[in-house]
Scaffold this motif. Structure first.
Motif, mmCIF file in Angstrom:
data_model
loop_
_atom_site.group_PDB
_atom_site.id
_atom_site.type_symbol
_atom_site.label_atom_id
_atom_site.label_comp_id
_atom_site.label_asym_id
_atom_site.label_seq_id
_atom_site.Cartn_x
_atom_site.Cartn_y
_atom_site.Cartn_z
ATOM 1 N N ARG A 24 31.840 50.224 30.068
ATOM 2 C CA ARG A 24 32.959 51.051 30.547
ATOM 3 C C ARG A 24 34.287 50.655 29.918
ATOM 4 N NH1 ARG A 24 29.928 50.914 35.458
ATOM 5 N NH2 ARG A 24 31.062 49.082 36.209
ATOM 6 N N PHE A 25 34.318 49.512 29.236
ATOM 7 C CA PHE A 25 35.535 49.151 28.515
ATOM 8 C C PHE A 25 35.492 49.806 27.138
ATOM 9 C CE2 PHE A 25 37.703 46.307 25.449
ATOM 10 C CZ PHE A 25 38.991 46.488 25.917
ATOM 11 N N ARG A 26 36.450 50.677 26.843
ATOM 12 C CA ARG A 26 36.443 51.448 25.605
ATOM 13 C C ARG A 26 37.415 50.907 24.569
ATOM 14 N NH1 ARG A 26 31.855 54.428 26.396
ATOM 15 N NH2 ARG A 26 31.940 55.530 28.416
ATOM 16 N N GLY A 27 38.067 49.790 24.863
ATOM 17 C CA GLY A 27 39.080 49.261 23.960
ATOM 18 C C GLY A 27 38.489 48.494 22.786
ATOM 19 N N VAL B 211 26.567 44.397 43.704
ATOM 20 C CA VAL B 211 27.269 43.498 42.786
ATOM 21 C C VAL B 211 28.273 44.274 41.944
ATOM 22 C CG1 VAL B 211 26.987 41.959 40.804
ATOM 23 C CG2 VAL B 211 25.364 41.847 42.708
ATOM 24 N N SER B 212 27.915 45.496 41.554
ATOM 25 C CA SER B 212 28.823 46.303 40.726
ATOM 26 C C SER B 212 30.139 46.572 41.443
ATOM 27 C CB SER B 212 28.154 47.621 40.339
ATOM 28 O OG SER B 212 27.795 48.367 41.510
ATOM 29 N N ASN C 49 30.725 36.412 35.367
ATOM 30 C CA ASN C 49 32.124 36.062 35.113
ATOM 31 C C ASN C 49 32.663 36.899 33.949
ATOM 32 O OD1 ASN C 49 34.214 33.683 33.809
ATOM 33 N ND2 ASN C 49 34.294 34.048 36.015
ATOM 34 N N GLY C 50 31.833 37.064 32.931
ATOM 35 C CA GLY C 50 32.205 37.939 31.821
ATOM 36 C C GLY C 50 32.343 39.371 32.277
ATOM 37 N N GLY C 51 31.464 39.811 33.196
ATOM 38 C CA GLY C 51 31.578 41.165 33.730
ATOM 39 C C GLY C 51 32.912 41.388 34.417
ATOM 40 N N ASP C 52 33.360 40.388 35.185
ATOM 41 C CA ASP C 52 34.695 40.475 35.800
ATOM 42 C C ASP C 52 35.760 40.634 34.724
ATOM 43 O OD1 ASP C 52 33.385 39.991 38.209
ATOM 44 O OD2 ASP C 52 33.940 37.866 38.267
ATOM 45 N N GLY C 53 35.567 39.957 33.595
ATOM 46 C CA GLY C 53 36.529 40.040 32.492
ATOM 47 C C GLY C 53 36.601 41.431 31.890
ATOM 48 N N TYR C 54 35.451 42.085 31.705
ATOM 49 C CA TYR C 54 35.448 43.454 31.155
ATOM 50 C C TYR C 54 36.177 44.413 32.089
ATOM 51 C CZ TYR C 54 31.958 42.052 27.664
ATOM 52 O OH TYR C 54 31.308 41.458 26.608
ATOM 53 N N VAL C 55 35.954 44.259 33.394
ATOM 54 C CA VAL C 55 36.650 45.127 34.356
ATOM 55 C C VAL C 55 38.154 44.863 34.307
ATOM 56 C CG1 VAL C 55 36.881 45.752 36.776
ATOM 57 C CG2 VAL C 55 34.619 45.263 35.840
ATOM 58 N N THR C 56 38.538 43.590 34.244
ATOM 59 C CA THR C 56 39.961 43.240 34.133
ATOM 60 C C THR C 56 40.580 43.881 32.903
ATOM 61 O OG1 THR C 56 39.578 41.104 35.234
ATOM 62 C CG2 THR C 56 41.586 41.318 33.932
ATOM 63 N N ALA C 57 39.886 43.783 31.772
ATOM 64 C CA ALA C 57 40.385 44.366 30.525
ATOM 65 C C ALA C 57 40.593 45.871 30.680
ATOM 66 C CB ALA C 57 39.415 44.071 29.390
ATOM 67 N N ARG C 58 39.635 46.548 31.316
ATOM 68 C CA ARG C 58 39.748 48.008 31.480
ATOM 69 C C ARG C 58 40.948 48.379 32.346
ATOM 70 N NH1 ARG C 58 37.251 50.820 35.464
ATOM 71 N NH2 ARG C 58 35.622 49.232 35.679
ATOM 72 N N HIS C 59 41.159 47.636 33.439
ATOM 73 C CA HIS C 59 42.281 47.970 34.325
ATOM 74 C C HIS C 59 43.623 47.698 33.646
ATOM 75 C CE1 HIS C 59 40.409 49.250 38.065
ATOM 76 N NE2 HIS C 59 39.463 48.336 37.863
ATOM 77 N N LEU C 60 43.724 46.622 32.893
ATOM 78 C CA LEU C 60 44.979 46.361 32.182
ATOM 79 C C LEU C 60 45.225 47.415 31.105
ATOM 80 C CD1 LEU C 60 44.907 42.465 31.801
ATOM 81 C CD2 LEU C 60 46.424 43.813 33.265
ATOM 82 N N ALA C 61 44.160 47.811 30.402
ATOM 83 C CA ALA C 61 44.304 48.849 29.377
ATOM 84 C C ALA C 61 44.735 50.166 30.012
ATOM 85 C CB ALA C 61 42.995 49.017 28.619
ATOM 86 N N GLY D 1 21.143 46.101 30.841
ATOM 87 C CA GLY D 1 20.777 46.686 32.123
ATOM 88 C C GLY D 1 21.410 46.039 33.326
ATOM 89 N N GLY D 2 22.058 44.893 33.159
ATOM 90 C CA GLY D 2 22.679 44.204 34.286
ATOM 91 C C GLY D 2 24.045 44.772 34.615
ATOM 92 N N ASP D 3 24.617 44.293 35.707
ATOM 93 C CA ASP D 3 25.930 44.782 36.141
ATOM 94 C C ASP D 3 27.016 44.449 35.125
ATOM 95 O OD1 ASP D 3 25.382 45.841 38.956
ATOM 96 O OD2 ASP D 3 24.527 43.837 39.064
ATOM 97 N N ALA D 4 26.933 43.262 34.510
ATOM 98 C CA ALA D 4 27.935 42.896 33.507
ATOM 99 C C ALA D 4 27.845 43.809 32.290
ATOM 100 C CB ALA D 4 27.746 41.439 33.096
ATOM 101 N N ALA D 5 26.618 44.194 31.892
ATOM 102 C CA ALA D 5 26.448 45.106 30.752
ATOM 103 C C ALA D 5 27.058 46.467 31.059
ATOM 104 C CB ALA D 5 24.968 45.237 30.404
ATOM 105 N N GLN D 6 26.884 46.925 32.284
ATOM 106 C CA GLN D 6 27.480 48.209 32.667
ATOM 107 C C GLN D 6 29.004 48.117 32.644
ATOM 108 O OE1 GLN D 6 25.763 49.666 36.345
ATOM 109 N NE2 GLN D 6 23.745 48.856 35.786
ATOM 110 N N ALA D 7 29.547 46.990 33.107
ATOM 111 C CA ALA D 7 31.005 46.805 33.070
ATOM 112 C C ALA D 7 31.498 46.769 31.632
ATOM 113 C CB ALA D 7 31.390 45.521 33.800
ATOM 114 N N ALA D 8 30.741 46.135 30.740
ATOM 115 C CA ALA D 8 31.128 46.063 29.329
ATOM 116 C C ALA D 8 31.142 47.446 28.706
ATOM 117 C CB ALA D 8 30.172 45.145 28.573
#
Length: 474
Positions: free
Chosen positions: A100-103, A29-30, A62-74, A91-98
């Motif tokens: 990784r976003f440092r903004g 999923v990640s 869906n929120g996890g996809d958003g965190y990844v999108t934010a990171r790539h745009l940043a 502990g979920g995939d969305a939490a891990q994606a969140a």
């Protein structure tokens, strides 16, 4: 083994959940989440020049996809902040994606949405199963422009219905396959630009999950091709039962059947025969009693309904059923079968518009797909529910969703033309569901070629070109 038709499948929210689980057994999923966010970021960069962006994230994938999108745009140098409706499950995939976003993070509030140039909606995707509540509607309403990930928040991915409230997006990006709610109204009107993108989900997952809904396009079905030995009877004979009061309906259906490729079209006119004598010279007008005409076994496909009053249908339809004919029922047949759908048993295809469907089966409610499926199973016939989005349901549960059309088709007689098109395809040997799907697409294509402000008499002259296009695309 996947099928060529699999590219047209439209998984419901429940089916998409099963597909996600099946895909996760081969692709983490990640990884899919990372690919989804990258795809959305690319779509945003194509959609607009760099600007201030706020990504609204829900607690799920869906929120996890958003965190990844934010990171790539940043990472691309865009000024990006995130506002979380709720934090992802630990502990979920969305939490891990969140993580990784440092903004920057900001409150999930209308004033934050109003101060940026673009809001990315990653709150809830197509799997939404309840009405949304504040503060989500107010925050989305404050946005100047919105890009939705998967589905604008508030739209049910299975039915296209609004769950409480929804904000129209300027761009919607979904993954793997479109969902029914992307094609059904009102959801379709909320998408803005619409893109379906690959995120590395294997198509083989469709071998594990049965999806029974498709987008109606050439390739889902195949039109018969004329051979060197084709003749008028191999191309098919279409017979129409004409009424005395409204002969124009039968004439429109007959013209459409001929232009779609029927080898022979005959009108069983009875006492109304004089009204058809000055019609097209290629038509055959029969005055004999219906029972006598049914003695010709080459005449397998019959249209019953256009231009008929209920009393005429009462006399004609049972005779056709008893004779074992392939029947397409329309128009007057629905007045005859009002509140009594079992009367239509014995038909191969019926083609009601919304008012006629309600008259026979009752109001379809918020889930039109379920209602049309149930109707087809109830009378053991293909049901074509005509409208801005047309649904074609088979008794075995298959449903095709057609958006290939124009609102200009909303004119008197257009439905009679559709009836003739489908009848010609039935007579040529297509199975009822395939013939109905193909007929609806050809009807829509003829309307698109005829242009705005058409009348029904304009449609049949474009059916040859419509058929040629469908053959090229299938």
């Amino acid at each position: 083994m996947t099928s060529d038709k699999d590219r047209f499948v439209l998984p419901s929210s429940q089916e998409m959940g099963q597909i996600d689980k099946a895909a996760a057994r081969s692709v983490p999923v990640s990884v899919l989440m990372e690919n989804a966010g990258r795809v959305v970021a690319r779509a945003v960069r194509r959609f607009t020049k760099p600007c201030r962006v706020l990504v609204l994230c829900g607690p799920g994938n869906n929120g996890g996809d958003g965190y990844v999108t934010a990171r790539h745009l940043a990472n691309a140098g865009w000024p990006v902040a995130v506002a979380a409706l709720a934090e992802p499950h630990a502990g979920g995939d969305a939490a891990q994606a969140a993580a990784r976003f440092r903004g920057p993070r900001v409150p999930f509030a209308p004033e934050e949405a109003a101060r940026v140039d673009l809001v990315i909606d990653a709150v809830f995707g197509a799997g939404l199963s309840r009405d949304i509540e504040e503060p989500v509607p107010s925050v989305l309403a404050a946005a100047k422009r919105v890009v939705a990930i998967d589905m604008p928040t508030g739209i049910d991915g299975s039915t296209g219905q609004i769950r409480g409230s929804a904000r129209k997006a300027d761009l919607t990006v979904t993954f793997f396959r479109a969902k029914p709610g992307h094609l059904l109204l009102p959801g379709r009107a909320y998408l803005g630009q619409f893109e379906v993108r690959d995120i590395g989900m294997p198509a083989s997952v469709l071998e594990e999950v049965t999806v029974r809904t498709w987008q109606n396009e050439p390739g889902l079905w195949r039109l018969p091709i004329l051979g060197v030995e084709s003749h008028k009877y191999s191309r098919g004979v279409v017979s129409l039962c004409a009424g005395e009061a409204m002969p124009g309906a039968a004439r429109l259906a007959a013209a459409a059947a001929r232009r779609t490729g029927a080898g022979l079209v005959r009108i069983a006119a009875g006492k109304a025969a004089p009204a058809f004598r000055l019609g097209e010279p290629g038509l055959i007008i029969d005055e004999q009693p219906l029972l006598e005409l049914l003695g010709d076994e080459r005449r397998r496909t019959w249209i019953c309904g256009p231009g008929l009053v209920p009393e005429e249908v009462e006399r004609i339809f049972p005779q056709l059923v008893t004779a074992g004919r392939q029947i397409l029922a329309d128009a007057g047949a629905f007045s005859w079968a009002a509140d009594a759908p079992e009367r239509l048993k014995g038909a191969a295809v019926i083609t009601p518009h919304g008012g006629e469907f309600k008259r026979v089966f009752g109001a379809p409610g918020s889930d039109e797909i379920a209602a049309v499926r149930a109707a087809a199973q109830r009378i053991d016939a293909v049901v074509v529910l005509k409208g801005a989005t047309t649904l074609v349901a088979a008794p075995d549960g298959r449903v095709a969703i057609n958006t290939h059309a124009t609102s200009a088709l909303g004119t008197a007689g257009s439905g009679d033309t559709l009836t003739g098109i489908i009848a010609a395809l039935l007579a040529a040997g297509m199975e009822p569901w395939d013939a109905a799907c193909a007929g609806v697409w050809l009807h829509g294509e003829a309307g698109l070629q005829a242009g705005p402000w058409l009348v029904a008499e304009d449609l049949d002259v474009h059916l040859g070109a419509a058929r040629e296009k469908a053959t090229r695309l299938q």
